[in-house]
Design an enzyme around this catalytic site. Structure first.
Site, PDB file in Angstrom:
ATOM      1  N   HIS A  18     -27.140  -6.474  44.070  1.00  0.00           N
ATOM      2  CA  HIS A  18     -25.875  -5.734  44.134  1.00  0.00           C
ATOM      3  C   HIS A  18     -26.079  -4.308  43.632  1.00  0.00           C
ATOM      4  O   HIS A  18     -26.526  -4.106  42.499  1.00  0.00           O
ATOM      5  CB  HIS A  18     -24.846  -6.474  43.267  1.00  0.00           C
ATOM      6  N   ARG A  19     -25.782  -3.334  44.505  1.00  0.00           N
ATOM      7  CA  ARG A  19     -26.014  -1.908  44.228  1.00  0.00           C
ATOM      8  C   ARG A  19     -27.493  -1.677  43.891  1.00  0.00           C
ATOM      9  O   ARG A  19     -27.837  -0.827  43.069  1.00  0.00           O
ATOM     10  CB  ARG A  19     -25.087  -1.397  43.115  1.00  0.00           C
ATOM     11  N   GLU A  45     -27.837  -4.683  48.429  1.00  0.00           N
ATOM     12  CA  GLU A  45     -26.484  -4.228  48.744  1.00  0.00           C
ATOM     13  C   GLU A  45     -26.333  -2.784  48.322  1.00  0.00           C
ATOM     14  O   GLU A  45     -26.875  -2.375  47.272  1.00  0.00           O
ATOM     15  CB  GLU A  45     -25.468  -5.113  48.012  1.00  0.00           C
ATOM     16  N   ASP A  47     -23.447   0.849  48.740  1.00  0.00           N
ATOM     17  CA  ASP A  47     -22.116   1.318  49.119  1.00  0.00           C
ATOM     18  C   ASP A  47     -22.238   2.674  49.806  1.00  0.00           C
ATOM     19  O   ASP A  47     -22.806   3.602  49.231  1.00  0.00           O
ATOM     20  CB  ASP A  47     -21.244   1.460  47.865  1.00  0.00           C
ATOM     21  N   HIS A  60     -20.688   4.172  44.713  1.00  0.00           N
ATOM     22  CA  HIS A  60     -19.646   3.139  44.666  1.00  0.00           C
ATOM     23  C   HIS A  60     -18.232   3.664  44.434  1.00  0.00           C
ATOM     24  O   HIS A  60     -17.317   3.386  45.205  1.00  0.00           O
ATOM     25  CB  HIS A  60     -19.963   2.083  43.598  1.00  0.00           C
ATOM     26  N   GLU A 120     -22.398  -1.883  52.558  1.00  0.00           N
ATOM     27  CA  GLU A 120     -20.937  -1.930  52.413  1.00  0.00           C
ATOM     28  C   GLU A 120     -20.332  -0.590  52.808  1.00  0.00           C
ATOM     29  O   GLU A 120     -20.663   0.464  52.243  1.00  0.00           O
ATOM     30  CB  GLU A 120     -20.524  -2.289  50.979  1.00  0.00           C
ATOM     31  N   LYS A 122     -17.542   1.701  52.356  1.00  0.00           N
ATOM     32  CA  LYS A 122     -16.456   1.862  51.376  1.00  0.00           C
ATOM     33  C   LYS A 122     -15.236   2.439  52.070  1.00  0.00           C
ATOM     34  O   LYS A 122     -15.307   3.487  52.717  1.00  0.00           O
ATOM     35  CB  LYS A 122     -16.871   2.782  50.224  1.00  0.00           C
ATOM     36  N   ASP A 241     -25.956  -8.564  40.337  1.00  0.00           N
ATOM     37  CA  ASP A 241     -26.600  -7.485  39.569  1.00  0.00           C
ATOM     38  C   ASP A 241     -27.949  -7.941  39.022  1.00  0.00           C
ATOM     39  O   ASP A 241     -28.782  -7.111  38.654  1.00  0.00           O
ATOM     40  CB  ASP A 241     -25.713  -7.081  38.376  1.00  0.00           C
TER      41      ASP A 241
HETATM   42  O1  G3P Z   1     -20.136  -8.731  48.019  1.00  0.00           O
HETATM   43  C1  G3P Z   1     -20.149  -7.589  47.279  1.00  0.00           C
HETATM   44  C2  G3P Z   1     -18.921  -6.750  47.445  1.00  0.00           C
HETATM   45  O2  G3P Z   1     -17.764  -7.478  47.296  1.00  0.00           O
HETATM   46  C3  G3P Z   1     -19.081  -5.661  46.474  1.00  0.00           C
HETATM   47  O3  G3P Z   1     -17.956  -5.050  46.043  1.00  0.00           O
HETATM   48  O4  G3P Z   1     -16.774  -3.351  44.732  1.00  0.00           O
HETATM   49  O5  G3P Z   1     -19.042  -4.037  44.032  1.00  0.00           O
HETATM   50  O6  G3P Z   1     -18.722  -2.701  46.081  1.00  0.00           O
HETATM   51  P1  G3P Z   1     -18.151  -3.714  45.174  1.00  0.00           P
HETATM   52 MG    MG Z   2     -20.396  -2.884  47.233  1.00  0.00          MG
END
Ligand code: G3P
Ligand code: MG
Length: 265
Positions: A18-19, A45, A47, A60, A120, A122, A241
């Site tokens: 994540h990120r 992942e 953004d 993000h 993702e 945004k 994370d």
């Molecule tokens: O699956 C991950 C997604 O929901 C992430 O959300 O807000 O961390 O970009 P965010």
């Molecule tokens: Mg995200």
């Protein structure tokens, strides 16, 4: 990507950093993406947002304040202005000088090192709903030949529909935070392949309904025990994370227990 997903339904879920790997390095920087890869994440992942002058950058928040030495709205800055900022020192002095990457910089690196991306888009706020971001993301993935092995996710389901119109082979997930009356119908309306639901709403019934419809199920999860529970429910993707911790936790489960948990409400 869809083939990978199908094969993973018989095995362990894919784990996405994540990120990049936000627990270990400043989120959404090259340092985080390199760390996520080194930790064994299956995907990374990130953004994507648009700058004032129409460039795609990885970031993000709406504002620069939390994760850079800048202030104010990102969408009001040009790429040149954003490239001046330090996106690493807030996390730790050892990351001083990390820059906000462009989407193309990350896709180029990921292509060189053979890494899949979970992109993702945004979304919002109003009036920033035009589909320029979705169109440009598809163009970059096409340029680097990454339509077949990356994933696009968004809370903006209209953008997901636009992505699928332009690149039907690009796997897409709709993000949502709800126990929907008709999640399969909502996915179908966008042409999506995967339900990316808030972890609060993951259930064996949702996993079964998704799989019966030929869809995948994805969520964010950073807790090893909860990740094991979701694995028993048959989740296909988890964003974390701590991709190394979550990957180790799910792989500690005997294979025959993956997807074995089913209940009916
Ligand atoms: O699956 C991950 C997604 O929901 C992430 O959300 O807000 O961390 O970009 P965010
Ligand atoms: Mg995200």
């Amino acid at each position: 990507m869809l083939e990978v997903l199908a094969s993973k339904r018989d095995g362990y879920p894919l784990i996405s950093g994540h990120r990049g790997g936000a627990a270990y390095a400043p989120e959404n920087t090259m340092a985080a993406f390199k760390k996520g890869k080194a930790l064994g994440a299956d995907l990374l992942e990130l953004d994507v947002q648009l700058t004032r002058d129409g460039h795609l950058v990885i970031f993000h928040d709406d504002t620069l304040d939390r994760t850079t030495n800048g202030k104010g709205l990102l969408r009001e800055r040009t790429l040149a202005e954003l490239k001046e900022l330090d996106a690493g020192s807030w996390f730790s002095p050892e990351f001083a000088g990390e820059r906000i990457p462009t989407f193309e910089e990350v896709v180029e690196w990921a292509t060189d090192v053979g890494m899949r991306l979970n992109v993702e888009l945004k979304s919002g706020p109003y009036p920033a709903f035009d589909s320029t971001l979705a169109v440009k993301v598809v163009e970059v993935l096409e340029k680097y030949g990454r339509i077949d092995d990356c994933l696009c996710i968004s809370f903006d389901h209209i953008w997901i529909a636009e992505v699928k119109r332009r690149a039907p082979g690009l796997a897409c997930a709709i993000n949502y935070t709800a126990r929907l009356m008709d999640p399969i119908g909502v996915a179908r309306a966008a042409g999506a392949d995967i339900l990316n639901v808030h972890q609060q709403f993951v259930s064996p019934d949702l996993a079964a309904a998704a799989h019966q419809a030929g869809l995948g199920l994805q969520c964010y999860c950073d807790n090893p025990e909860v990740a094991q529970l979701f694995t028993r429910m048959g989740i296909d993707f988890m964003d974390s994370d701590h991709p190394d911790v979550i990957k180790a936790a799910v792989r500690a489960i005997p294979r025959e227990e993956v997807g074995s948990l089913s209940t009916s409400l």
